[in-house]
Design a protein around this motif. Structure first.
Motif, short mmCIF file in Angstrom:
data_model
loop_
_atom_site.label_atom_id
_atom_site.label_comp_id
_atom_site.label_asym_id
_atom_site.label_seq_id
_atom_site.Cartn_x
_atom_site.Cartn_y
_atom_site.Cartn_z
N ILE A 162 6.48 18.06 34.66
CA ILE A 162 7.53 18.90 35.23
C ILE A 162 7.26 20.36 34.85
N PRO A 163 7.74 21.30 35.65
CA PRO A 163 7.54 22.71 35.32
C PRO A 163 8.10 23.09 33.94
N GLU A 164 9.12 22.40 33.49
CA GLU A 164 9.74 22.69 32.20
C GLU A 164 8.73 22.59 31.06
N ILE A 221 19.91 7.77 29.50
CA ILE A 221 19.51 8.40 30.76
C ILE A 221 20.42 9.59 31.08
N LEU A 222 21.72 9.42 30.94
CA LEU A 222 22.65 10.51 31.24
C LEU A 222 22.45 11.69 30.29
N ASN A 223 22.17 11.42 29.01
CA ASN A 223 21.90 12.50 28.06
C ASN A 223 20.62 13.25 28.44
N LEU A 224 19.58 12.52 28.82
CA LEU A 224 18.33 13.15 29.24
C LEU A 224 18.55 14.01 30.49
N TYR A 225 19.33 13.50 31.42
CA TYR A 225 19.63 14.26 32.63
C TYR A 225 20.39 15.54 32.28
N GLN A 226 21.35 15.46 31.38
CA GLN A 226 22.12 16.64 30.98
C GLN A 226 21.23 17.66 30.29
N GLU A 227 20.35 17.20 29.40
CA GLU A 227 19.42 18.11 28.72
C GLU A 227 18.52 18.81 29.75
N SER A 228 18.03 18.04 30.72
CA SER A 228 17.17 18.60 31.75
C SER A 228 17.92 19.63 32.58
N SER A 229 19.15 19.33 32.95
CA SER A 229 19.96 20.26 33.74
C SER A 229 20.20 21.56 32.97
N ALA A 241 9.04 26.97 41.98
CA ALA A 241 8.46 27.99 41.11
C ALA A 241 9.57 28.42 40.15
N HIS A 242 9.37 28.19 38.85
CA HIS A 242 10.35 28.54 37.82
C HIS A 242 9.91 29.89 37.25
N ILE A 243 10.71 30.94 37.51
CA ILE A 243 10.27 32.31 37.28
C ILE A 243 11.00 32.94 36.09
N PHE A 244 10.20 33.56 35.19
CA PHE A 244 10.69 34.27 34.02
C PHE A 244 10.29 35.74 34.17
N ARG A 279 18.28 22.76 30.55
CA ARG A 279 16.99 23.45 30.39
C ARG A 279 16.62 24.23 31.66
N ARG A 280 17.01 23.74 32.82
CA ARG A 280 16.67 24.40 34.08
C ARG A 280 17.37 25.75 34.22
N THR A 281 18.28 26.08 33.31
CA THR A 281 18.92 27.40 33.35
C THR A 281 18.09 28.44 32.59
N GLU A 282 17.01 28.04 31.91
CA GLU A 282 16.20 28.97 31.13
C GLU A 282 15.44 29.99 31.98
#
Length: 179
Positions: free
Chosen positions: A82-84, A23-31, A53-56, A33-36
């Protein structure tokens, strides 16, 4: 902040070490990824639910530009997602010179919502794009709605279900220019 507090509580109280690590690894990966995306903004608040809204932005994008926008809605049977999940598609359109946005919407299994709530949220997303066109450097007359699976249904709903269309005082609507 709320999710961070939940994770901290989970980390302290979890007894199954293997599950805890997973769970902690998944949370870290998600965190990570949210910097993309270039930025993440709140486009709608319903009670204590804030929808993102995740904007590129394309390279060398300026707020003075009038760039077409690609609005993406993820699949997941209106129940999960999820938006990801839309990042790969958004990056494809970002590389083509569009502002690309992957939207979150209320989910049946997460928020206790229903499909009508989902339709209302995606209409709010399209209207939000137009209302923030100058801030985002986009052309409010070049809005493309897209998605896969349930997200495809929701994108289509913005174009064809007139009873859910939104319109503000300035004349902006939630109907996209292309689908």
């Amino acid at each position: 902040a709320y999710l961070g507090e939940l994770i901290a509580d989970f980390e302290k109280s979890a007894q199954n070490t293997t599950l805890k690590e997973e769970i902690l690894n998944l949370y870290q990966e998600s965190s990570t990824r949210r910097t993309e995306p270039d930025t993440i903004k709140i486009y709608k608040t319903i009670g204590n639910i804030q929808l993102e809204a995740h904007i590129f932005f394309p390279k060398e994008h300026s707020k003075n530009d009038k760039t077409p926008v690609y609005a993406f809605f993820h699949g997941g049977g209106w129940a999960v997602g999820i938006p990801e999940w839309g990042y790969k598609n958004c990056k494809r359109y970002q590389e083509k010179g569009m502002v690309a946005i992957s939207f979150e919407y209320r989910l049946i299994d997460i928020h206790g919502s229903n499909i009508i709530d989902c339709i209302k949220d995606v209409n709010s997303a399209i209207l939000w794009i137009r209302q923030h066109a100058n801030e985002l450097g986009i052309d409010s007359n070049k809005v493309v709605a897209a998605g896969f699976s349930a997200g495809g249904h929701l994108a289509t709903s913005t174009a064809v279900l007139d009873e859910f269309q939104l319109k503000d005082n300035s004349g902006f609507t939630s109907k996209p220019n292309a689908l």
